[in-house]
Scaffold this motif. Structure first.
Motif, PDB file in Angstrom:
ATOM      1  N   LEU A  56       0.877  -1.305  -0.051  1.00 49.64           N
ATOM      2  CA  LEU A  56      -0.181   0.129   0.012  1.00 49.64           C
ATOM      3  C   LEU A  56       1.043   1.233  -0.163  1.00 49.64           C
ATOM      4  O   LEU A  56       1.475   1.409   1.065  1.00 49.64           O
ATOM      5  N   ALA A  57       0.713   1.936  -1.208  1.00 53.24           N
ATOM      6  CA  ALA A  57       1.800   3.357  -1.213  1.00 53.24           C
ATOM      7  C   ALA A  57       0.844   4.432  -1.322  1.00 53.24           C
ATOM      8  O   ALA A  57       0.190   4.431  -2.314  1.00 53.24           O
ATOM      9  N   ASP A  58       1.238   5.416  -0.610  1.00 51.30           N
ATOM     10  CA  ASP A  58       0.609   6.839  -0.579  1.00 51.30           C
ATOM     11  C   ASP A  58       1.338   7.656   0.263  1.00 51.30           C
ATOM     12  O   ASP A  58       2.004   7.481   1.538  1.00 51.30           O
ATOM     13  N   ASP A  59       1.483   8.880  -0.333  1.00 54.04           N
ATOM     14  CA  ASP A  59       2.198   9.797   0.556  1.00 54.04           C
ATOM     15  C   ASP A  59       1.462  10.574   1.416  1.00 54.04           C
ATOM     16  O   ASP A  59       2.082  11.573   2.309  1.00 54.04           O
ATOM     17  N   HIS A  60      -0.002  10.285   1.591  1.00 55.69           N
ATOM     18  CA  HIS A  60      -0.676  10.990   2.600  1.00 55.69           C
ATOM     19  C   HIS A  60      -0.483   9.984   3.707  1.00 55.69           C
ATOM     20  O   HIS A  60      -1.336   9.027   4.012  1.00 55.69           O
ATOM     21  N   GLU A  61       0.186  10.310   4.798  1.00 58.41           N
ATOM     22  CA  GLU A  61       0.621   9.607   6.099  1.00 58.41           C
ATOM     23  C   GLU A  61      -0.345   9.073   6.737  1.00 58.41           C
ATOM     24  O   GLU A  61      -0.539   8.007   7.398  1.00 58.41           O
ATOM     25  N   GLU A  71      10.908  -4.842  -5.392  1.00 51.37           N
ATOM     26  CA  GLU A  71      12.195  -5.574  -5.826  1.00 51.37           C
ATOM     27  C   GLU A  71      12.919  -6.429  -4.246  1.00 51.37           C
ATOM     28  O   GLU A  71      13.316  -7.304  -4.781  1.00 51.37           O
ATOM     29  N   ALA A  72      12.721  -5.807  -3.231  1.00 49.76           N
ATOM     30  CA  ALA A  72      13.175  -6.547  -2.164  1.00 49.76           C
ATOM     31  C   ALA A  72      12.370  -7.623  -1.523  1.00 49.76           C
ATOM     32  O   ALA A  72      12.822  -8.706  -1.051  1.00 49.76           O
ATOM     33  N   GLU A  73      10.888  -7.401  -1.427  1.00 54.47           N
ATOM     34  CA  GLU A  73       9.941  -8.140  -0.831  1.00 54.47           C
ATOM     35  C   GLU A  73       9.134  -8.547  -1.723  1.00 54.47           C
ATOM     36  O   GLU A  73       8.124  -9.612  -1.157  1.00 54.47           O
ATOM     37  N   GLY A  74       8.993  -8.383  -2.924  1.00 53.22           N
ATOM     38  CA  GLY A  74       7.803  -8.969  -3.894  1.00 53.22           C
ATOM     39  C   GLY A  74       8.116  -9.939  -4.904  1.00 53.22           C
ATOM     40  O   GLY A  74       9.128 -10.824  -4.542  1.00 53.22           O
ATOM     41  N   PRO A  75       7.008 -10.138  -5.683  1.00 46.95           N
ATOM     42  CA  PRO A  75       6.022  -9.350  -6.123  1.00 46.95           C
ATOM     43  C   PRO A  75       4.894  -9.702  -4.873  1.00 46.95           C
ATOM     44  O   PRO A  75       4.976 -10.974  -4.023  1.00 46.95           O
ATOM     45  N   PHE A  76       4.077  -8.874  -4.779  1.00 46.62           N
ATOM     46  CA  PHE A  76       3.095  -8.874  -3.810  1.00 46.62           C
ATOM     47  C   PHE A  76       1.738  -9.473  -4.334  1.00 46.62           C
ATOM     48  O   PHE A  76       1.635  -9.477  -5.423  1.00 46.62           O
ATOM     49  N   ASP A  77       0.935 -10.020  -3.530  1.00 47.64           N
ATOM     50  CA  ASP A  77      -0.304 -10.519  -3.926  1.00 47.64           C
ATOM     51  C   ASP A  77      -1.182  -9.554  -4.652  1.00 47.64           C
ATOM     52  O   ASP A  77      -1.745  -9.678  -5.877  1.00 47.64           O
ATOM     53  N   VAL A  78      -1.239  -8.307  -4.337  1.00 51.21           N
ATOM     54  CA  VAL A  78      -1.710  -7.090  -5.026  1.00 51.21           C
ATOM     55  C   VAL A  78      -1.059  -5.883  -4.298  1.00 51.21           C
ATOM     56  O   VAL A  78      -0.458  -5.675  -3.386  1.00 51.21           O
ATOM     57  N   ALA A  79      -0.971  -4.918  -5.289  1.00 50.68           N
ATOM     58  CA  ALA A  79      -0.104  -3.694  -5.068  1.00 50.68           C
ATOM     59  C   ALA A  79      -1.273  -2.563  -5.241  1.00 50.68           C
ATOM     60  O   ALA A  79      -2.055  -2.627  -6.464  1.00 50.68           O
ATOM     61  N   LEU A  80      -1.478  -1.644  -4.244  1.00 53.50           N
ATOM     62  CA  LEU A  80      -2.334  -0.379  -4.252  1.00 53.50           C
ATOM     63  C   LEU A  80      -1.648   0.691  -4.280  1.00 53.50           C
ATOM     64  O   LEU A  80      -0.771   1.032  -3.308  1.00 53.50           O
ATOM     65  N   LEU A  81      -1.449   1.765  -5.354  1.00 51.38           N
ATOM     66  CA  LEU A  81      -0.542   2.623  -5.388  1.00 51.38           C
ATOM     67  C   LEU A  81      -1.201   4.029  -5.615  1.00 51.38           C
ATOM     68  O   LEU A  81      -2.023   4.151  -6.678  1.00 51.38           O
ATOM     69  N   ASP A  82      -1.008   5.052  -4.798  1.00 49.22           N
ATOM     70  CA  ASP A  82      -1.498   6.497  -5.265  1.00 49.22           C
ATOM     71  C   ASP A  82      -1.143   6.979  -6.252  1.00 49.22           C
ATOM     72  O   ASP A  82      -0.119   7.137  -6.576  1.00 49.22           O
ATOM     73  N   GLU A 128      -1.186  -8.884   5.248  1.00 49.01           N
ATOM     74  CA  GLU A 128      -0.038  -8.586   5.633  1.00 49.01           C
ATOM     75  C   GLU A 128       0.374  -7.369   4.897  1.00 49.01           C
ATOM     76  O   GLU A 128       0.425  -7.385   3.575  1.00 49.01           O
ATOM     77  N   VAL A 129       0.258  -6.361   5.442  1.00 45.40           N
ATOM     78  CA  VAL A 129       0.604  -4.942   4.948  1.00 45.40           C
ATOM     79  C   VAL A 129       1.952  -4.324   4.980  1.00 45.40           C
ATOM     80  O   VAL A 129       2.374  -4.169   5.924  1.00 45.40           O
ATOM     81  N   VAL A 130       2.630  -3.964   3.707  1.00 40.72           N
ATOM     82  CA  VAL A 130       3.959  -3.341   3.753  1.00 40.72           C
ATOM     83  C   VAL A 130       3.393  -2.135   2.960  1.00 40.72           C
ATOM     84  O   VAL A 130       2.756  -1.889   2.016  1.00 40.72           O
ATOM     85  N   THR A 131       3.995  -0.809   3.762  1.00 45.55           N
ATOM     86  CA  THR A 131       3.574   0.242   3.320  1.00 45.55           C
ATOM     87  C   THR A 131       4.801   1.089   2.701  1.00 45.55           C
ATOM     88  O   THR A 131       5.984   0.895   2.834  1.00 45.55           O
ATOM     89  N   ALA A 132       4.592   2.139   1.794  1.00 40.21           N
ATOM     90  CA  ALA A 132       5.499   3.286   1.217  1.00 40.21           C
ATOM     91  C   ALA A 132       5.058   4.237   1.009  1.00 40.21           C
ATOM     92  O   ALA A 132       3.770   4.447   0.960  1.00 40.21           O
ATOM     93  N   ARG A 133       5.782   5.368   1.144  1.00 35.62           N
ATOM     94  CA  ARG A 133       5.406   6.887   0.887  1.00 35.62           C
ATOM     95  C   ARG A 133       5.496   7.676  -0.369  1.00 35.62           C
ATOM     96  O   ARG A 133       5.473   8.705  -0.437  1.00 35.62           O
ATOM     97  N   SER A 134       6.226   6.816  -1.351  1.00 40.21           N
ATOM     98  CA  SER A 134       6.546   7.404  -2.546  1.00 40.21           C
ATOM     99  C   SER A 134       6.660   6.356  -3.476  1.00 40.21           C
ATOM    100  O   SER A 134       6.821   4.810  -3.089  1.00 40.21           O
TER     101      SER A 134
END
Length: 213
Positions: free
Chosen positions: A15-20, A52-63, A37-43
């Motif tokens: 789950l990636a979003d810059d709105h913290e 690249e380090a932990e994926g691929p994920f079952d699903v990615a949701l990007l802002d 199991e949620v992995v987050t990113a802010r950019s």
């Protein structure tokens, strides 16, 4: 469904979003109330590093509008990194052109931030089942792109929106812009309606995602 390292039996979501604040709210809900199991990113760059380090994920949701995403270009790169696993878009607002671009590029769905956590879960479950998710109001907007043609913000509404984004209250806006309080209230109500916002904070989130502020 499970891929890569992680807790057995849990669906792995990036789950990636810059709105913290929004990011943490969604992540906490999904971790606590659902089998994610949620992995987050802010950019976008951080999201790429995660895949690249932990994926691929079952699903990615990007802002759609987070730093580094660059719209369709970011979506296409994420799809490539995901190796066929679904990538969806999360946004405060989606114009018909954005909907068409993301669907054509292969997005697994578009989730509106205003939909709430329950709708987010429904969207993720549908995407994970192999379907494409689009909220009903986005489907209708895509079918009728002229629906919002009269909803452009006026110059004064834009000025007030910028002040709201700075955290100013109506009385402060009155003083700074030399407007009467009823006039400010009227314009705040109007810009919230045009943006489809539930309140002032929601209006700033949508406006930022649309690149208005």
């Amino acid at each position: 469904m499970n891929s890569g390292a992680g807790n057995a039996g849990k669906t792995r979501l990036l789950l990636a979003d810059d709105h913290e604040m929004l990011l943490e709210m969604f992540a906490i809900y999904l971790r606590t109330n659902h089998d994610f199991e949620v992995v987050t990113a802010r950019s976008f760059d951080e999201a790429v590093e995660r895949i690249e380090a932990e994926g691929p994920f079952d699903v990615a949701l990007l802002d759609w509008n987070m730093p580094g995403m660059h719209g369709v270009a970011g979506l296409k790169r994420a799809l490539q990194l995901q190796g066929g696993r679904p990538v969806g878009i999360i946004t405060g607002e989606a114009l018909p052109k954005v909907i068409d671009e993301t669907v054509a590029a292969g997005a697994a769905g578009i989730v509106l931030k205003s939909s709430g956590v329950r709708s987010l879960v429904n969207a993720l479950n549908l995407i994970l089942s192999g379907e494409r998710y689009l909220p009903f109001d986005l489907v209708m907007r895509r079918a009728d792109p002229n629906e919002e043609s009269n909803d452009t913000l006026t110059k004064r509404e834009m000025l007030i929106l910028v002040e709201i984004a700075k955290g100013k209250r109506n009385k402060e806006i009155c003083a700074d812009l030399r407007l009467a309080l009823p006039t400010v209230k009227m314009h705040v109500s109007s810009l919230c309606r045009k943006l489809g916002a539930k309140n002032r904070l929601h209006a700033t989130v949508i406006a930022r995602d649309l690149g208005l502020i």
